[in-house]
Design an enzyme around this catalytic site. Structure first.
Site, PDB file in Angstrom:
ATOM      1  N   VAL A  77       0.749  -1.211   0.092  1.00 13.23           N
ATOM      2  CA  VAL A  77      -0.077  -0.160  -0.035  1.00 13.23           C
ATOM      3  C   VAL A  77       0.809   1.176  -0.096  1.00 13.23           C
ATOM      4  O   VAL A  77       2.112   1.286   0.102  1.00 13.23           O
ATOM      5  CB  VAL A  77      -0.758  -0.067   1.322  1.00 13.23           C
ATOM      6  CG1 VAL A  77      -1.834  -1.113   1.060  1.00 13.23           C
ATOM      7  CG2 VAL A  77      -0.106   0.101   2.527  1.00 13.23           C
ATOM      8  N   SER A 131      12.511  -4.172  -6.188  1.00 14.44           N
ATOM      9  CA  SER A 131      13.001  -3.322  -7.179  1.00 14.44           C
ATOM     10  C   SER A 131      12.496  -3.996  -8.603  1.00 14.44           C
ATOM     11  O   SER A 131      12.803  -5.171  -8.753  1.00 14.44           O
ATOM     12  CB  SER A 131      14.558  -2.931  -7.282  1.00 14.44           C
ATOM     13  OG  SER A 131      14.837  -2.199  -8.380  1.00 14.44           O
ATOM     14  N   LYS A 185      17.497  -0.529  -0.638  1.00 13.77           N
ATOM     15  CA  LYS A 185      16.390  -0.138  -1.613  1.00 13.77           C
ATOM     16  C   LYS A 185      16.503   1.446  -2.047  1.00 13.77           C
ATOM     17  O   LYS A 185      16.589   1.884  -3.018  1.00 13.77           O
ATOM     18  CB  LYS A 185      15.021  -0.490  -1.480  1.00 13.77           C
ATOM     19  CG  LYS A 185      14.217  -0.015  -2.219  1.00 13.77           C
ATOM     20  CD  LYS A 185      14.411  -0.704  -3.821  1.00 13.77           C
ATOM     21  CE  LYS A 185      13.253  -0.591  -4.718  1.00 13.77           C
ATOM     22  NZ  LYS A 185      12.508   0.871  -4.946  1.00 13.77           N
ATOM     23  N   ASN A 189      17.814   3.198  -5.515  1.00 16.43           N
ATOM     24  CA  ASN A 189      17.123   4.294  -6.192  1.00 16.43           C
ATOM     25  C   ASN A 189      17.928   5.485  -6.523  1.00 16.43           C
ATOM     26  O   ASN A 189      17.683   6.062  -7.384  1.00 16.43           O
ATOM     27  CB  ASN A 189      15.819   4.742  -5.465  1.00 16.43           C
ATOM     28  CG  ASN A 189      14.597   3.548  -5.516  1.00 16.43           C
ATOM     29  OD1 ASN A 189      15.249   2.326  -5.908  1.00 16.43           O
ATOM     30  ND2 ASN A 189      13.335   3.988  -5.449  1.00 16.43           N
ATOM     31  N   GLU A 192      20.110   4.665  -9.331  1.00 14.48           N
ATOM     32  CA  GLU A 192      19.355   4.803 -10.339  1.00 14.48           C
ATOM     33  C   GLU A 192      19.205   6.301 -10.854  1.00 14.48           C
ATOM     34  O   GLU A 192      19.179   6.522 -12.166  1.00 14.48           O
ATOM     35  CB  GLU A 192      17.937   4.179  -9.951  1.00 14.48           C
ATOM     36  CG  GLU A 192      16.994   4.150 -11.075  1.00 14.48           C
ATOM     37  CD  GLU A 192      15.495   3.586 -10.785  1.00 14.48           C
ATOM     38  OE1 GLU A 192      14.441   4.252 -10.970  1.00 14.48           O
ATOM     39  OE2 GLU A 192      15.621   2.632  -9.987  1.00 14.48           O
ATOM     40  N   LYS A 263       9.775  10.633  -7.043  1.00 18.68           N
ATOM     41  CA  LYS A 263       8.970  10.217  -5.995  1.00 18.68           C
ATOM     42  C   LYS A 263       9.617  10.197  -4.745  1.00 18.68           C
ATOM     43  O   LYS A 263       8.884   9.961  -3.680  1.00 18.68           O
ATOM     44  CB  LYS A 263       8.434   8.684  -6.203  1.00 18.68           C
ATOM     45  CG  LYS A 263       7.649   8.563  -7.434  1.00 18.68           C
ATOM     46  CD  LYS A 263       7.039   7.105  -7.394  1.00 18.68           C
ATOM     47  CE  LYS A 263       5.823   6.853  -8.426  1.00 18.68           C
ATOM     48  NZ  LYS A 263       5.514   5.574  -8.543  1.00 18.68           N
ATOM     49  N   ARG A 290      16.873  17.076 -11.823  1.00 19.59           N
ATOM     50  CA  ARG A 290      15.309  16.714 -12.028  1.00 19.59           C
ATOM     51  C   ARG A 290      14.631  18.130 -11.185  1.00 19.59           C
ATOM     52  O   ARG A 290      13.548  18.594 -12.130  1.00 19.59           O
ATOM     53  CB  ARG A 290      14.875  15.443 -11.444  1.00 19.59           C
ATOM     54  CG  ARG A 290      15.373  14.348 -12.079  1.00 19.59           C
ATOM     55  CD  ARG A 290      14.497  12.998 -11.544  1.00 19.59           C
ATOM     56  NE  ARG A 290      15.345  11.831 -11.773  1.00 19.59           N
ATOM     57  CZ  ARG A 290      14.782  10.734 -12.099  1.00 19.59           C
ATOM     58  NH1 ARG A 290      13.541  10.349 -11.332  1.00 19.59           N
ATOM     59  NH2 ARG A 290      15.225   9.564 -12.187  1.00 19.59           N
TER      60      ARG A 290
END
Length: 479
Positions: A77, A131, A185, A189, A192, A263, A290
Site C-alpha cells: 500500500v 525493485s 533499496k 534508487n 538509479e 517520487k 530533475r
C-alpha cells in the site's frame, strides 16, 4: 471462518500488489490469500486471473484466518499513514511468530520505528525493498528484505521462489536487521537517479555534437549494450529513442515535456548521505537536475541569458561518441562507488551487517539498475571485503585510468559549448578530489578558525590548535 490454506497473503491490490500476488501464485508451493480495503478490487483480480487460485478475503480477520502458521503477509500500500494503518490492523489479528512484510518504498527510519514498535508483540516486522517495477513484480524482482534474521527462515524460501534469477541464483538476500532492507533499496534508487542522468547527458551531448537523430543514437546505445555498459537502462534508452509519436510522426523524445518527475527516494538518499557525512555528489546532482528541469517558469525567464560566443562543432563524430561512452562508464563507476560508500556508512551507523558483495549480486537481475558490471562489484568485494572505496578495486581503478582523458575532454567540451553536464562534471570533480594530494580545505579550516575558533590540526605534529586571530596571532594548543 476460512480454512488456513494460504501460505502467504498480499494486502493492497493496486498494480504492484496485484502483480506480486500473481507472481507468488504462479510458483509451486504457494497459495495466496488476497485482501484489499475495497472488495471490488479483490473480486476484479480473482475474476481476471482464475488460474491463480487466490483465496478471497474481505476483512483483515479473514485474511489472518486463511493463513497457515506462522502467518506471513506482504503489505503493498501507499507509504506513510496508509502503511501504518494496515500494520496496526494486522497486529491486532496476528500472533507471536507471525510475519508482516512492508514491500512498499518506505523511508528506512519509518521501518526502524515500526519494527521497534511491533517487536514486543512477538510479531516479526520486515521492511523489504522490491525493485523492478510492475514487470519485475510480475516476472521476478530483486528483493532486499531486512528485519529479524529468524523471520528469514520462513520468508526466505517464499521470496526466493518469486525473485529474479542471475546465474542460477535468486536475487534475494537477508540484508540486515530492522530498516536495512529499505535503506539499501533507497540507495539503489539513488544510484538509479544518477545512472539515468548520466545516460541523458550522454544522449544530449551526442545529439548536439553530431546532429544524429534519436533513432541513430538508439543504434549507438544498442551497440553500447553489448559491451561493458550493458544494462537494463541502456537497453530501454534505445527503445525510447526509437519510438515515434503517432500523432505527430516526430520522435517521441521530442514531444515529451523535458520536466522529469521524482517520487522522493533520490532525495532521501542525498539527505541521508548528508546526515552520514558521505559525499554522493553524482547522485545529488542527478536529483537537483530533475528539480531544475521542473522549474519551467525560471527556465523560460532565463533563456535570454548569454551563452558561449563561439558555435560548437565536432570535428570527428566517431571519436566524440567514443569519448562520451568512456565518460559515461567512468561516471557510472563513481555513482556506484558513492552508493556503496553510503551503504557502508549506514551499516556502521545503525549496526547492520550488510555484505556489500551480496547486495551487488541481488542487483544483477530484476532491478532497474541491473547491469553487467555488477558482477565486477561482487568480485571486488569478494577479493577485499574491507575495500575503502569501490573505485579503488583493481578492475575499476584500471577502467577509470583508461577513461579519464576522454572523460576530461567531454567535461571541457560540455562547458565550452554551454551544455549542462552536471553528472559528468561532478563525478570527475569527485574523482579528482579523491586522488588529490592536497585539497584547498586547509584554507576553509583556517577561515573557520578565524571567525569561529573552530580549531585545526597540523600536518607536521599531533594535536589540535587555534590561532589568536583577534590578539597577537600566536598559536595555542586547543587540546
Amino acid at each position: 471462518m476460512p480454512q488456513a490454506t494460504a501460505t502467504i497473503g498480499v494486502v493492497g491490490l493496486a498494480v504492484m500488489g496485484s502483480n506480486l500476488a500473481r507472481n507468488l501464485a504462479s510458483r509451486e508451493g504457494n497459495t495466496v490469500a488476497v485482501y484489499n480495503r475495497t472488495t471490488a478490487k479483490t473480486d476484479e483480480l480473482i475474476a481476471e486471473h482464475p488460474e491463480a487460485g487466490f483465496v478471497r478475503t474481505t476483512t483483515v480477520q479473514e485474511l489472518a484466518d486463511s493463513l497457515q502458521r506462522p502467518r506471513t503477509a506482504i503489505i503493498m500500500v501507499k507509504a506513510g499513514a496508509a502503511t501504518d494503518a494496515v500494520i496496526d490492523e494486522l497486529t491486532e489479528v496476528f500472533e507471536p511468530g507471525d510475519i508482516i512484510v512492508d514491500g512498499g518504498n518506505a523511508l528506512f527510519t519509518d521501518t526502524i520505528r515500526r519494527e521497534a514498535a511491533i517487536r514486543d508483540t512477538g510479531i516479526h516486522f520486515v521492511g523489504c525493498g522490491i525493485s523492478g517495477g510492475e514487470e519485475g513484480a510480475l516476472n521476478g524482482p530483486s528483493l532486499m528484505p531486512g528485519g529479524p534474521a529468524e523471520s528469514y527462515e520462513t520468508l526466505g524460501p517464499i521470496l526466493a521462489s518469486i525473485a529474479a534469477v542471475a546465474e542460477d541464483e535468486p536475487c534475494v538476500t537477508h540484508v540486515g536487521t530492522d530498516g536495512a532492507g529499505h535503506f539499501v533499496k533507497m540507495v539503489h534508487n539513488g544510484i538509479e537517479y544518477a545512472d539515468m542522468q548520466l545516460i541523458a547527458e550522454a544522449y544530449d551531448l551526442i545529439r548536439r555534437g553530431t546532429g544524429k537523430s534519436p533513432a541513430e543514437i538508439a543504434d549507438v546505445f544498442q551497440e553500447w549494450n553489448s559491451g561493458e555498459l550493458a544494462s537494463y537502462l541502456i537497453e530501454i534508452t534505445a527503445e525510447v529513442l526509437r519510438q515515434t509519436d503517432e500523432a505527430t510522426g516526430e520522435p517521441l523524445v521530442d514531444v515529451i515535456l523535458d520536466a522529469a518527475g521524482a517520487k522522493g527516494t533520490g532525495a532521501w538518499t542525498v539527505q541521508t548521505a548528508l546526515d552520514l557525512g558521505v559525499p554522493v555528489s553524482g547522485i545529488a546532482e542527478a536529483v537537483f537536475a530533475r528539480s531544475l528541469s521542473s522549474r519551467l517558469g525560471q527556465r523560460e525567464a532565463a533563456r535570454g541569458l548569454p551563452g558561449p560566443s563561439q558555435e560548437w562543432t565536432v570535428d570527428d563524430p566517431e571519436t566524440f561518441v567514443e569519448d562520451v561512452r568512456q565518460a559515461l562508464f567512468a561516471s557510472k563507476i563513481v555513482a556506484y562507488s558513492q552508493g556503496f560508500d553510503e551503504i557502508a556508512a549506514g551499516a556502521a551507523e545503525h549496526g547492520w551487517d550488510i555484505a556489500k558483495g551480496d547486495v551487488a549480486k541481488i542487483w544483477r537481475a530484476g532491478c532497474i539498475i541491473r547491469a553487467q558490471f555488477l558482477g565486477r562489484i561482487t568480485e571486488a568485494y569478494a577479493d577485499d571485503p574491507d575495500l575503502s572505496a569501490l573505485l579503488l578495486a583493481p578492475y575499476f581503478r584500471q577502467a577509470l585510468g583508461e577513461a579519464q582523458e576522454a572523460w576530461r575532454r567531454v567535461v571541457v567540451t560540455a562547458a565550452q559549448a554551454g551544455i549542462p553536464a552536471p553528472g559528468f562534471s561532478s563525478s570527475l570533480a569527485y574523482y579528482d578530489g579523491l586522488r588529490a594530494e592536497q585539497l584547498p580545505t586547509a584554507l576553509i579550516q583556517g577561515q573557520r578558525d578565524f571567525f569561529g575558533a573552530h580549531t585545526y590540526r597540523r600536518t607536521d605534529r599531533d594535536g589540535v590548535f587555534h590561532t589568536l586571530w583577534s590578539g597577537d596571532r600566536s598559536e595555542v594548543s586547543a587540546d
